[in-house]
Design a protein around this motif. Structure first.
Motif, short mmCIF file in Angstrom:
data_model
loop_
_atom_site.label_atom_id
_atom_site.label_comp_id
_atom_site.label_asym_id
_atom_site.label_seq_id
_atom_site.Cartn_x
_atom_site.Cartn_y
_atom_site.Cartn_z
N LEU A 255 0.85 -1.18 0.00
CA LEU A 255 0.00 0.00 0.00
C LEU A 255 0.89 1.24 0.00
CD1 LEU A 255 -2.84 1.31 0.31
CD2 LEU A 255 -2.48 1.18 2.80
N VAL A 256 0.70 2.12 -1.00
CA VAL A 256 1.47 3.35 -1.10
C VAL A 256 0.54 4.52 -0.82
CG1 VAL A 256 2.98 4.77 -2.53
CG2 VAL A 256 2.97 2.28 -2.82
N VAL A 257 0.87 5.31 0.20
CA VAL A 257 0.01 6.41 0.62
C VAL A 257 0.86 7.65 0.89
CG1 VAL A 257 -1.75 4.89 1.61
CG2 VAL A 257 0.13 5.69 3.04
N SER A 258 0.16 8.79 1.01
CA SER A 258 0.86 10.03 1.34
C SER A 258 1.05 10.20 2.83
CB SER A 258 0.08 11.23 0.79
OG SER A 258 -1.19 11.32 1.42
N GLY A 259 0.24 9.50 3.62
CA GLY A 259 0.41 9.51 5.07
C GLY A 259 -0.48 10.46 5.83
N GLU A 260 -1.26 11.30 5.16
CA GLU A 260 -2.07 12.29 5.86
C GLU A 260 -3.18 11.63 6.68
OE1 GLU A 260 -3.47 15.04 2.99
OE2 GLU A 260 -1.48 15.85 2.53
N THR A 261 -3.73 10.53 6.19
CA THR A 261 -4.78 9.81 6.93
C THR A 261 -4.33 8.38 7.22
OG1 THR A 261 -5.84 9.18 4.83
CG2 THR A 261 -6.58 11.22 5.88
N LEU A 262 -3.05 8.24 7.53
CA LEU A 262 -2.49 6.91 7.69
C LEU A 262 -3.13 6.14 8.83
CD1 LEU A 262 -0.38 4.81 6.85
CD2 LEU A 262 1.26 5.96 8.35
#
Length: 303
Positions: A255-262
């Protein structure tokens, strides 16, 4: 005697050598490790591995910035001392002293540039790691939630940035800091396209972040299976803070995410189910691994 002409000028280098000794002594006082006032154990915060590397980079910058001028001037100071003990000046010898000093100045200038670039890169990585760690802390507030977050988990040959234990599985969270690109119109380009084996940034592409995330996931899965006796569901998560993620062509294993709503995303993901016994066993194993890391740091001499 001829050899005295080369030995006596060393007297002029003694003050510089004393200053160099003071610099080295001051460096030995630097130790960025912090111990708990309650039990004297080392305290580990998010990004602790990057903090340690940043401390070493600043130490290197301090050494190169202070010893560099002393060492670079040493040939010229020695040559000036030679002038007092010889009757005839050899300009070829003087030219060699000047050439050696110039080469030393060039060498330490390159070392300072290297240290500057390394510190900038590490500070960006630390900022992103701290942001991700702060986001993950929301998982364990309030404390009644059955979540547990570990930072800087050591393996055989590398360090996992974060490990999150939930009732529905274990997550390996890797953070990568990348400076956003600038377009031809002067605006920032912050969209990254995720493919199965690579990340396509605006002006470059990378495979290593996905590879390292899969490597960490595989290692933790095998390590937990060996320690628990059963297969534990582990999911890899790659965080790219500050980037807009396009995952239309991405693989399903990472899963690749930006982390703002991790924290919310991890709470909703369910790669599997953990029984209470396995959940507690996983936490116990990770705590033991953290203690081994602490003992390893305690045995290392301060720099």
């Amino acid at each position: 005697m001829v050899w005295l002409e080369y030995l006596l000028p060393l007297i002029f280098l003694f003050p510089m050598a004393a200053m160099g000794g003071i610099v080295l002594a001051l460096r030995s006082l630097h130790d960025g490790r912090i111990h708990s006032p309650f039990d004297a154990h080392l305290l580990f915060a998010p990004g602790q591995a990057l903090r340690n590397r940043l401390d070493k980079a600043f130490s290197s910058l301090f050494l190169n910035g202070t010893l560099g001028p002393l060492i670079s001037l040493a040939p010229l100071v020695y040559g000036m001392g030679r002038m007092l003990f010889v009757e005839r000046q050899d300009w070829i010898e003087w030219a060699l002293y000047g050439l050696l000093s110039s080469l030393l100045v060039l060498l330490f200038s390159l070392l300072l540039i290297r240290d500057y670039q390394r510190i900038r890169r590490l500070k960006l990585g630390l900022a992103c790691d701290l942001a991700v760690g702060q986001e993950l802390e929301r998982l364990i507030r309030p404390d009644t939630h059955p979540y547990y977050v570990f930072h800087d988990v050591p393996t055989d040959s590398f360090t996992i940035d974060h490990v999150v234990v939930t009732p529905h599985g274990v997550f390996v969270v890797e953070t990568r800091a990348r400076t956003r690109a600038i377009g031809s119109d002067g605006h920032e380009l912050n969209q990254v396209f995720v493919e199965r084996e690579r990340l396509r940034f605006p002006h470059w592409q990378e495979r290593r972040p996905l590879y390292k995330t899969r490597q960490a996931e595989q290692w933790l899965s095998q390590w937990l299976e060996k320690g628990c006796g059963v297969r534990v569901p582990v999911r890899g998560v790659l965080v790219l803070p500050g980037w807009e993620i396009d995952t239309r062509d991405a693989a399903s294993d990472v899963l690749v995410v930006s982390g703002e709503t991790l924290s919310r995303q991890l709470a909703e993901l369910k790669p599997g189910e953990l029984s209470d016994a396995i959940h507690d066993k996983v936490i116990y194993l990770l705590l033991e691994q953290a203690r081994l890391m602490e003992l390893k740091h305690l045995r290392q001499p301060s720099v």
